[in-house]
Write a protein that holds these residues in place. Structure first.
Motif, PDB file in Angstrom:
ATOM      1  N   ASN A   1     -19.744 -29.533  -0.786  1.00 49.87           N
ATOM      2  CA  ASN A   1     -20.531 -29.143   0.386  1.00 49.87           C
ATOM      3  C   ASN A   1     -21.612 -30.149   0.736  1.00 49.87           C
ATOM      4  O   ASN A   1     -22.537 -29.835   1.463  1.00 49.87           O
ATOM      5  CB  ASN A   1     -21.148 -27.758   0.171  1.00 49.87           C
ATOM      6  CG  ASN A   1     -22.133 -27.786  -0.980  1.00 49.87           C
ATOM      7  OD1 ASN A   1     -22.145 -28.741  -1.749  1.00 49.87           O
ATOM      8  ND2 ASN A   1     -22.934 -26.734  -1.104  1.00 49.87           N
TER       9      ASN A   1
ATOM     10  N   GLN B   1     -28.539 -30.136  11.127  1.00 50.86           N
ATOM     11  CA  GLN B   1     -27.910 -29.218  12.081  1.00 50.86           C
ATOM     12  C   GLN B   1     -27.451 -27.950  11.362  1.00 50.86           C
ATOM     13  O   GLN B   1     -27.652 -26.830  11.834  1.00 50.86           O
ATOM     14  CB  GLN B   1     -26.696 -29.912  12.710  1.00 50.86           C
ATOM     15  CG  GLN B   1     -25.968 -29.018  13.707  1.00 50.86           C
ATOM     16  CD  GLN B   1     -24.690 -29.679  14.216  1.00 50.86           C
ATOM     17  OE1 GLN B   1     -24.204 -30.628  13.606  1.00 50.86           O
ATOM     18  NE2 GLN B   1     -24.177 -29.178  15.312  1.00 50.86           N
ATOM     19  N   ARG B   2     -26.910 -28.183  10.152  1.00 50.68           N
ATOM     20  CA  ARG B   2     -26.369 -27.050   9.391  1.00 50.68           C
ATOM     21  C   ARG B   2     -27.463 -26.070   9.051  1.00 50.68           C
ATOM     22  O   ARG B   2     -27.382 -24.881   9.355  1.00 50.68           O
ATOM     23  CB  ARG B   2     -25.726 -27.611   8.133  1.00 50.68           C
ATOM     24  CG  ARG B   2     -25.182 -26.601   7.159  1.00 50.68           C
ATOM     25  CD  ARG B   2     -24.450 -27.442   6.185  1.00 50.68           C
ATOM     26  NE  ARG B   2     -24.104 -26.877   4.931  1.00 50.68           N
ATOM     27  CZ  ARG B   2     -23.671 -27.631   3.921  1.00 50.68           C
ATOM     28  NH1 ARG B   2     -23.631 -28.956   4.054  1.00 50.68           N
ATOM     29  NH2 ARG B   2     -23.304 -27.100   2.795  1.00 50.68           N
ATOM     30  N   TRP B   3     -28.583 -26.595   8.414  1.00 47.94           N
ATOM     31  CA  TRP B   3     -29.652 -25.674   7.988  1.00 47.94           C
ATOM     32  C   TRP B   3     -30.370 -25.086   9.209  1.00 47.94           C
ATOM     33  O   TRP B   3     -30.783 -23.936   9.201  1.00 47.94           O
ATOM     34  CB  TRP B   3     -30.664 -26.381   7.087  1.00 47.94           C
ATOM     35  CG  TRP B   3     -30.064 -27.080   5.889  1.00 47.94           C
ATOM     36  CD1 TRP B   3     -30.252 -28.354   5.517  1.00 47.94           C
ATOM     37  CD2 TRP B   3     -29.159 -26.531   4.931  1.00 47.94           C
ATOM     38  NE1 TRP B   3     -29.531 -28.672   4.392  1.00 47.94           N
ATOM     39  CE2 TRP B   3     -28.847 -27.552   4.000  1.00 47.94           C
ATOM     40  CE3 TRP B   3     -28.553 -25.260   4.759  1.00 47.94           C
ATOM     41  CZ2 TRP B   3     -27.984 -27.378   2.913  1.00 47.94           C
ATOM     42  CZ3 TRP B   3     -27.687 -25.076   3.678  1.00 47.94           C
ATOM     43  CH2 TRP B   3     -27.410 -26.135   2.773  1.00 47.94           C
TER      44      TRP B   3
ATOM     45  N   ALA C   1     -26.280 -34.172  10.129  1.00 45.96           N
ATOM     46  CA  ALA C   1     -25.358 -33.034   9.993  1.00 45.96           C
ATOM     47  C   ALA C   1     -25.992 -31.962   9.114  1.00 45.96           C
ATOM     48  O   ALA C   1     -25.875 -30.756   9.382  1.00 45.96           O
ATOM     49  CB  ALA C   1     -24.041 -33.504   9.403  1.00 45.96           C
ATOM     50  N   ALA C   2     -26.691 -32.422   8.048  1.00 44.97           N
ATOM     51  CA  ALA C   2     -27.353 -31.460   7.155  1.00 44.97           C
ATOM     52  C   ALA C   2     -28.414 -30.695   7.936  1.00 44.97           C
ATOM     53  O   ALA C   2     -28.534 -29.463   7.824  1.00 44.97           O
ATOM     54  CB  ALA C   2     -27.990 -32.196   5.986  1.00 44.97           C
TER      55      ALA C   2
ATOM     56  N   PRO D   1     -23.260 -32.845   2.908  1.00 43.75           N
ATOM     57  CA  PRO D   1     -23.027 -33.105   4.334  1.00 43.75           C
ATOM     58  C   PRO D   1     -22.569 -34.555   4.546  1.00 43.75           C
ATOM     59  O   PRO D   1     -22.884 -35.426   3.749  1.00 43.75           O
ATOM     60  CB  PRO D   1     -24.401 -32.877   4.964  1.00 43.75           C
ATOM     61  CG  PRO D   1     -25.367 -33.115   3.850  1.00 43.75           C
ATOM     62  CD  PRO D   1     -24.680 -32.697   2.592  1.00 43.75           C
TER      63      PRO D   1
ATOM     64  N   THR E   1     -29.143 -24.246  11.996  1.00 43.33           N
ATOM     65  CA  THR E   1     -28.398 -23.175  12.668  1.00 43.33           C
ATOM     66  C   THR E   1     -28.082 -22.028  11.706  1.00 43.33           C
ATOM     67  O   THR E   1     -28.134 -20.864  12.087  1.00 43.33           O
ATOM     68  CB  THR E   1     -27.096 -23.736  13.271  1.00 43.33           C
ATOM     69  OG1 THR E   1     -26.457 -24.549  12.294  1.00 43.33           O
ATOM     70  CG2 THR E   1     -27.403 -24.609  14.482  1.00 43.33           C
ATOM     71  N   ILE E   2     -27.784 -22.353  10.394  1.00 46.67           N
ATOM     72  CA  ILE E   2     -27.440 -21.277   9.442  1.00 46.67           C
ATOM     73  C   ILE E   2     -28.700 -20.536   8.985  1.00 46.67           C
ATOM     74  O   ILE E   2     -28.742 -19.321   8.931  1.00 46.67           O
ATOM     75  CB  ILE E   2     -26.730 -21.840   8.183  1.00 46.67           C
ATOM     76  CG1 ILE E   2     -25.433 -22.534   8.569  1.00 46.67           C
ATOM     77  CG2 ILE E   2     -26.452 -20.742   7.180  1.00 46.67           C
ATOM     78  CD1 ILE E   2     -24.769 -23.202   7.396  1.00 46.67           C
TER      79      ILE E   2
END
Length: 1502
Positions: free
Chosen positions: A246, A256-258, A253-254, A248, A260-261
């Motif tokens: 997992n 964006q991930r955190w 990208a990391a 990123p 949004t999640i």
């Protein structure tokens, strides 16, 4: 906690149960046993000692940035023994400190107070100094003291018992040897001499040749020095970089991930200065803000068609240290917009230390936009219009504020393009080099990601862990952990700003407890600060910490803070295995980091290494000598996914052996890739291919140099022993600046160094590096304290590192340039030191102990003997150096007279109304003029007066005490008419009777004058109250006033029977302070006038302008005698009038259309300085009112100053031509028509008042360049202009008709070849016939006036001039068609200094010294007991005085290979100068030894 912090600042460094302080104490104790080195304390003027303004005594650190970052701040070791200091105590201490730090004398010297030194000074004060060698030339009767004249000396006194003195020794009679000298200064010098007699380090054997025979020693390897014996090392590979599913694909990208999640997850908490949470940034907010920033950067700057910033462009990030949230949003905004952020410091003022260099970096990166926060933007300096000014050296920037409220919302359909990490540049981190230049290290996106992965793996980071970060988040470890890796792992950063740490040093520990943080990132100094403050805290629990990253763990002295910290906090739950030092560099990012282990039984690596071995680059575990060891801790193992090796620090990157120290190199994706825009430097650093022993590269991939020195120990542990930037190679051995700082800090740090602020760097002097230590001293330390501390630091560094410190300087607290986080800005400090603007309050130079590579002292070679001359070829030099002027030629009508008195009578009959003399006053009007008959009649009346009122017999001596003018001339001829012998004497200065009158009295007594003739005004002055205070007025001979002359003329004019009888006496003070009178016969006087007449083509129709003092030498002859002999008109300009009107002389030359003019150097200097800025206005106009009427010149001619008619402008001198002055004079007045070759010099001395004089015909004066080093060996080697060590010498005018010259060896009296420097001997009809002295020293008389060569032409009788020079046959031809011989005068034999077996001329050393600093206006040097003493006049504030000491010492070493013993800084005008403008160095020496100079500062170099 304010209190706790105050006390802690005062004591940044003890509690070393560690090795270092013990070692230092032991080293000092060892020195004590050897017997105390008596270091003479410098003398300071009181005004320099007391810097009493209360602001100098700020309580410890209320300043903004005071300690901290930077390579050199005192991270010594803390103590817990000191309580807080309250304010009253502080102030009382400040006041007490200021009073006790100075004594009452005007140049306070504290020699009395320091133990042995004081006792030595007391003893010395009561003893007489032993006699040195004997003395030169005419007896000296001008001491500093008024009672130094004893006309009749008792038998057995100093002169009587002496053997016949040698010529050419510059010792003086009255002081320095026979007579006791004032105690203080000389006692100190004696102390210095005694100290310097102590054995130095063993002498070195080999030399390197410095393109001449001057051999400088080079260090030969010591056969016993340790050598590396291990096998060749192997490259160490780190563990495999794990591939976690997992992870990123890129950092964006990391985010964006955190974002949004887990938008609510905390990303960053910032603190205010009270330690309260100020703001919590969540991952959601960070994500939305970064998008906003990215959109605005790309679309809102510039126009749609022409955006200011495109992807790939560089932008500056300018954020303060207390606003990580704004920085983070801007940084990620840049990553999303694919522009390259360049984080830099906030420029506080336009002239921040180092900020100019950052500007150069921005310029070279092409930065045009700077992102900043609202608060920062408001705080930047602004111009009155509200513009942000362009900072010095910076490009023009658009400042863009990134706060959300200032930004436009991106449209719904706009979204940043998120790629996988690639080879594009992600960001540029700035790095400051050793020399202060700033480079940008580029880091690619793939390197950025890989580095975060490697850190995650090494540190075992997991999601949602909490990190407390105290480090600077803009760069280095703080950026990598606190901004980048944290986002990759969705961690929570608690950011502690520097401002909070200053108020509460425990804040980071409190936050670890409060947030139960797993990780903390700190520097050693944060551990110190916490140690000192922790007493106030009860409930500390550090058991949550699994990792304490020590960012500067690679610093050799971080180990002591780690140990001390563990010691204290182990009881508060801190586990030993938690402390994780790491090593990093801007180029290689993280190089190694100690992993947090679960196993607490495995102790960390330790190395106790011998300093001696390290200095030779070899690892030796120290066994026997506990003194000089360095204890190192490991910084863990190589990073995952990277390969490490150690290569030799210089030359080819060859692998080191296992027991050798080298530079660590890393091969990994996770390093920087280049220095932005510098391909050459990039290649040497980022593209290195290490070689094995057979010369093959060990890998196909390039390695990056880390700039760290160290080795890989057992078990793959890395040890760092220092940085390449801090490396100093002294005499072939390597020393680390950080180690020397640690040693200095271990010497009573709390008592003395202000908050541990010490800088150590090296400067290159005389082909080797020399160590300089600069420390800030506590405001309350006394002179005595500082001096004692300096001596102890020298001993400690010598004991532990076996290296000498070249210069130790102390500056007032808080004055060294700072880095943004308050550390010392090293390169800026070094720059200030080298340019002389550091303004230290104490300096100790130790060149005698450090400089061991001086050339060998010269051994004198036996001279050429007669045999080689007989063979007809001199061994060296093509021909014997001899030359002569043309013959005196045919007699003319006035030449039939043997006596000047007859010439005057003849002129009075034949051309009675012809004007001989015109005297001008300061306004340029004619004050007096004299025709032949007027002069004759006036002289007759004076002769009558001498006979009637003076009752003088013929042959009696008469002193003429007149101001420069017509009276003097009339009185002179009056004496000749009466058969008396005149002596011209400069009158006393009415404003300065006390010093000038004793000299007048002395000349009157020594010349045995039967009466004094003078004007009514001076008559009155001689009998005034001031005069009787200066001399005994009752002992004057009769004083006759010539303003009141008898009416009748004498019955008969005296006619001398024998032309060899005395015509007049010429008295003058030589540069060595000797008063010497020479006898001039009638024959010599007439021959002299005839010689000048021929050389200058003087006829009754000519006009000559003379601006000279008419009291001795050629000045007197031109003023009084030549016009009568040749019949030309002399326009007389008294030099004193130029002080009122500097243009007077040149205006007269211009108005009278004079072709020949004579002046002195002082007149030339006055014109150059006084008219330097006025040449344009002089060219244009001379005010008609002033000048037309005055000069009786029709108005149309007074168009301005015109010097185009001048053929010869001769400077009358008795010294080496001052080429710089004559050239600047010629250059300055070239625009006014002065021909550059018109300016020349003459040369005369006591035995012959004019040997050379540039005439009207004949070749122009030539200039040659000689090798100064050859000259010291008495050899003449011509070199090209501008070549190193070249010295320009100008010919001293043409040899006069009837004069013969030869160059002889002053010791053997043999003739020399023309490639040799020797004494100028002269044979001529106008030589003086001997000294007129009251002692009648026959040996001296015959030696100087009647010498013969020891071989060759032994018949001719020569007079010895006492000047060294050489002859050169030039390519030019003279009037007779012969090749022209030029005479070059180098300097007086009396003044030449014999040092290290070589002959030095003071003027050469003085010229070098004057060039070193703009505030040095004048300089004089002399020697005393083989010590070179340099006296400089300071034109500036007294605070600059100490800056001059290192500069003077450096330049004399570099250019002359001499070590200065004493540097004396005095006020302007202290160096005595005689009427000819020559320095009186011997008087100066006497004044110095008798402590009469009131110096600003005296430094005794060790």
């Amino acid at each position: 906690n304010q209190k706790g912090y105050h006390s802690l600042c005062v004591c940044v460094c003890v509690c070393v149960a560690d090795v270092h302080t013990e070692a230092v104490q032991a080293a000092l104790a060892k020195h004590k046993e050897r017997g105390k080195m008596a270091v003479p304390m410098p003398s300071k003027r009181r005004s320099l000692v007391v810097q009493t303004s209360m602001d100098a005594y700020t309580p410890p650190d209320t300043s903004s940035g005071s300690d901290g970052e930077g390579s050199m701040q005192g991270e010594g070791t803390p103590t817990s023994s000191q309580g807080s200091i309250n304010m009253e105590n502080w102030i009382s201490r400040a006041i007490h400190g200021s009073t006790s730090s100075s004594t009452t004398s005007s140049s306070s010297t504290q020699s009395g107070g320091s133990g042995a030194a004081g006792r030595l000074a007391d003893v010395m004060g009561q003893t007489h100094l032993g006699k040195s060698e004997n003395h030169s030339a005419p007896p000296d009767v001008t001491g500093y003291t008024s009672d130094s004249i004893q006309l009749e000396r008792p038998q057995g006194s100093t002169t009587a018992s002496r053997a016949a003195p040698k010529y050419g020794n510059a010792e003086l009679m009255e002081t320095g040897d026979g007579v006791p000298v004032g105690g203080r200064v000389s006692a100190k010098i004696q102390q210095l001499v005694n100290t310097l007699k102590r054995p130095k380090r063993p002498p070195l054997r080999e030399f390197f040749v410095d393109d001449f025979e001057e051999l400088l020693e080079v260090q030969q390897p010591d056969p016993n020095q340790p050598k590396a014996e291990g096998a060749q090392m192997l490259a160490m590979r780190g563990e495999q970089l794990g591939v976690v599913t997992n992870w990123p694909p890129s950092l964006e990208a990391a985010l964006q991930r955190w974002g949004t999640i887990s938008p609510k997850a905390p990303c960053l908490t910032t603190m205010d200065t009270n330690g309260k949470p100020l703001y919590i940034l969540t991952y959601g907010k960070l994500w939305t803000r970064s998008i906003k920033v990215a959109y605005n950067i790309l679309h809102k700057l510039g126009t749609k068609q022409e955006p200011m910033v495109r992807p790939g462009d560089r932008v500056a990030l300018v954020f303060p240290n207390n606003d990580p949230a704004a920085f983070m949003a801007a940084f990620y905004g840049c990553l999303l917009a694919e522009v390259v952020p360049v984080p830099i410091e906030v420029p506080l003022t336009r002239k921040d230390a180092g900020s100019q260099q950052i500007g150069f970096l921005l310029g070279s990166c092409g930065v045009t936009v700077a992102l900043t926060s609202d608060a920062c933007h408001k705080g930047l300096p602004k111009s009155p219009t509200g513009e942000i000014p362009q900072f010095k050296g910076w490009p023009k920037l658009l400042w863009f504020v990134t706060e959300s409220k200032h930004l436009s919302k991106p449209p719904r359909d706009w979204f940043p393009h998120i790629k996988d990490a690639n080879n594009d540049t992600a960001y540029i981190e700035y790095k400051t080099c050793k020399d202060g230049s700033v480079l940008g290290v580029t880091v690619m996106r793939i390197a950025l990601l890989t580095h975060c992965q490697a850190l995650t793996q090494s540190c075992g980071y997991t999601e949602a862990e909490t990190i407390v970060n105290v480090l600077d988040f803009k760069k280095d470890v703080g950026l990598w952990h606190g901004i980048l890796t944290s986002v990759m792992n969705m961690m929570h950063i608690i950011s502690i700003p520097y401002s909070l740490m200053k108020v509460n040093p425990l804040s980071w520990i409190q936050k670890v407890c409060q947030y139960k943080a797993k990780v903390a990132c700190v520097k050693s100094r944060d551990m110190h600060w916490a140690l000192v403050a922790h007493r106030d805290q009860r409930d500390i629990n550090l058991s949550s910490l699994r990792m304490l990253v020590v960012a500067d763990g690679s610093n050799p002295w971080s180990i002591s803070s780690c140990d001390a910290f563990l010691n204290v906090f182990q009881s508060k739950g801190l586990k030993p295995e938690v402390i994780c030092p790491c090593a990093s560099s801007p180029e290689a990012l993280t190089v190694a980091i100690r992993r947090p282990t679960e196993d607490s039984n495995q102790p960390p690596g330790r190395g106790v290494l011998s300093m001696q071995g390290l200095s030779h680059g070899v690892i030796r575990v120290d066994s026997e000598e506990k003194l000089s060891v360095l204890t190192l801790q490991d910084v863990g193992t190589v990073m995952p996914g990277s390969l490490m090796c150690v290569v030799k620090p210089d030359g080819v990157p060859q692998l080191c052996k296992t027991d050798e120290i080298g530079e660590l190199c890393v091969c990994s994706i996770a390093t920087g890739t280049s220095y932005y825009g510098l391909s050459g430097m990039t290649k040497n650093t980022f593209e290195v291919f290490p070689m094995n022993s057979v010369g093959a590269p060990i890998s196909e991939y390039p390695f990056t140099r880390t700039g760290l020195l160290g080795f890989v120990g057992p078990g793959g542990l890395c040890f760092i022993a220092g940085k390449m930037d801090g490396l100093m190679v002294v005499a072939g051995r390597r020393h680390n600046a950080d180690d020397i700082v640690a040693t200095a800090l271990a010497v009573e740090p709390m008592k003395f160094v202000y908050r541990g602020r010490i800088a150590v760097f090296s400067i290159t002097v005389l082909h080797d590096e020399r160590i300089v230590v600069v420390a800030e001293q506590r405001p309350d330390s006394t002179e005595e304290d500082s001096f004692q501390w300096m001596s102890r630091v020298l001993q400690a560094i010598d004991g532990i590192h076996q290296v000498g410190v070249y210069c130790l300087a102390l500056v007032p607290s808080n004055t060294l340039p700072k880095t943004p986080l308050g550390g010392i800005h090293l390169s800026e400090t070094k720059q200030l030191f080298l340019e002389g603007s550091l303004h230290p309050c104490n300096v100790l130079m130790c060149p005698h102990t450090c400089v061991t590579n001086l050339p060998k002292p010269r051994q004198k070679q036996p001279e050429i003997g007669p045999a080689s001359v007989m063979v007809g070829n001199l061994v060296s030099g093509k021909r014997i150096a001899q030359a002569s002027g043309r013959d005196l030629g045919q007699m003319e009508d006035n030449d039939q007279f043997l006596f000047l008195s007859e010439v005057l009578q003849w002129r009075a009959q034949t051309t009675p109304d012809h004007v001989l003399y015109t005297l001008l006053n300061s306004r340029g009007t004619i004050a007096h003029s004299l025709t032949c008959v007027q002069l004759h009649k006036r002289a007759e009346k004076i002769a009558t007066m001498l006979a009637e009122r003076g009752h003088l017999q013929d042959g009696e001596h008469v002193a003429l005490v007149y101001p420069p003018g017509i009276d003097l001339i009339a009185a002179f001829y009056g004496c000749l008419y009466a058969g008396c012998v005149p002596i011209t004497v400069r009158p006393p200065h009415p404003q300065n009777i006390a010093t000038t009158l004793p000299t007048v009295k002395m000349i009157v007594e020594v010349s045995r004058s039967a009466c004094v003739m003078t004007t009514a005004v001076i008559c009155k002055l001689l009998r005034s109250k001031e005069a009787s205070a200066a001399v005994d007025v009752r002992t004057w001979p009769p004083v006759l006033d010539t303003d009141d002359l008898p009416k009748k003329k004498p019955p008969l004019l005296y006619k001398p029977s024998n032309p060899d009888t005395l015509a007049y006496l010429d008295f003058s003070v030589s540069t060595t302070g000797m008063l010497a009178g020479v006898k001039m016969s009638h024959t010599a006087t007439s021959a002299f006038c005839r010689s000048i007449k021929l050389q200058c083509e003087l006829y009754p129709s000519r006009e000559v302008a003379i601006c000279l003092d008419p009291y001795c030498g050629l000045g007197f002859v031109l003023w009084c005698l030549c016009s009568v002999y040749s019949g030309h008109q002399s326009i007389l300009i008294p030099p004193s009038e130029l002080e009122v009107n500097p243009a007077l002389w040149l205006l007269a030359v211009s108005q009278y259309k004079v072709r020949d003019t004579f002046c002195s150097y002082s007149v030339m200097e006055l014109c150059t300085k006084g008219l330097g800025l006025q040449t344009e206005s002089l060219k244009v106009r001379i005010h008609p009112l002033t000048w037309c009427g005055l000069f009786r010149v029709p108005f149309r001619q007074s168009r301005g100053l015109d010097l185009s008619r001048v053929r010869t402008c001769v400077v009358v001198a008795e010294e080496r031509p001052r080429i710089a002055l004559t050239q600047s004079f010629s250059k300055l007045f070239k625009d006014l028509g002065l021909h550059p070759r018109a300016v020349s010099t003459s040369f005369g001395c006591r035995v012959n008042l004019a040997i050379c004089l540039q005439g009207t015909s004949g070749p122009d004066p030539t200039t040659v360049y000689v090798d100064m080093r050859a000259l010291r060996h008495d050899r003449v080697r011509l070199v090209e202009r501008g070549s190193p060590h070249s010295l320009p010498l100008m010919e001293s005018g043409k040899i006069l008709p009837g004069v013969r010259i030869i160059i002889a060896n002053p010791e053997t009296k043999g003739p020399l070849g023309d490639s040799h420097l020797g004494e100028i001997w002269v044979c001529s009809g106008h030589n003086a016939s001997g000294y007129f002295t009251v002692y009648g020293d026959e040996a001296l008389q015959s030696d100087h006036f009647n010498s013969r060569l020891s071989f060759g032409d032994t018949q001719t009788i020569w007079a010895r001039t006492g000047y060294l020079g050489f002859l050169r046959r030039t390519e030019l031809t003279d009037a007779s068609g012969e090749r022209h011989d030029a005479l070059y005068v180098v300097g007086a034999l009396d003044e030449a200094m014999e040092l290290r077996g070589m002959r030095y001329h003071p003027i050469d050393i003085e010229t070098s010294v004057i060039r070193t600093h703009k505030s040095i206006t004048e300089c004089a040097v002399f020697t005393w007991t083989n010590l070179l003493v340099v006296v400089v006049e300071l034109d500036g504030s007294e605070q600059e005085a100490l800056d001059l000491v290192p500069l003077v010492t450096n330049v004399v070493l570099e250019e002359h290979y001499l070590i200065v013993g004493v540097v004396v800084v005095v006020d302007i005008g202290v160096i005595p100068i005689n009427s000819r403008g020559e320095k009186q160095r011997m008087h100066l020496r006497d004044g110095f030894l008798a402590d009469q100079l009131d110096p600003i500062y005296v430094a005794y170099n060790m």
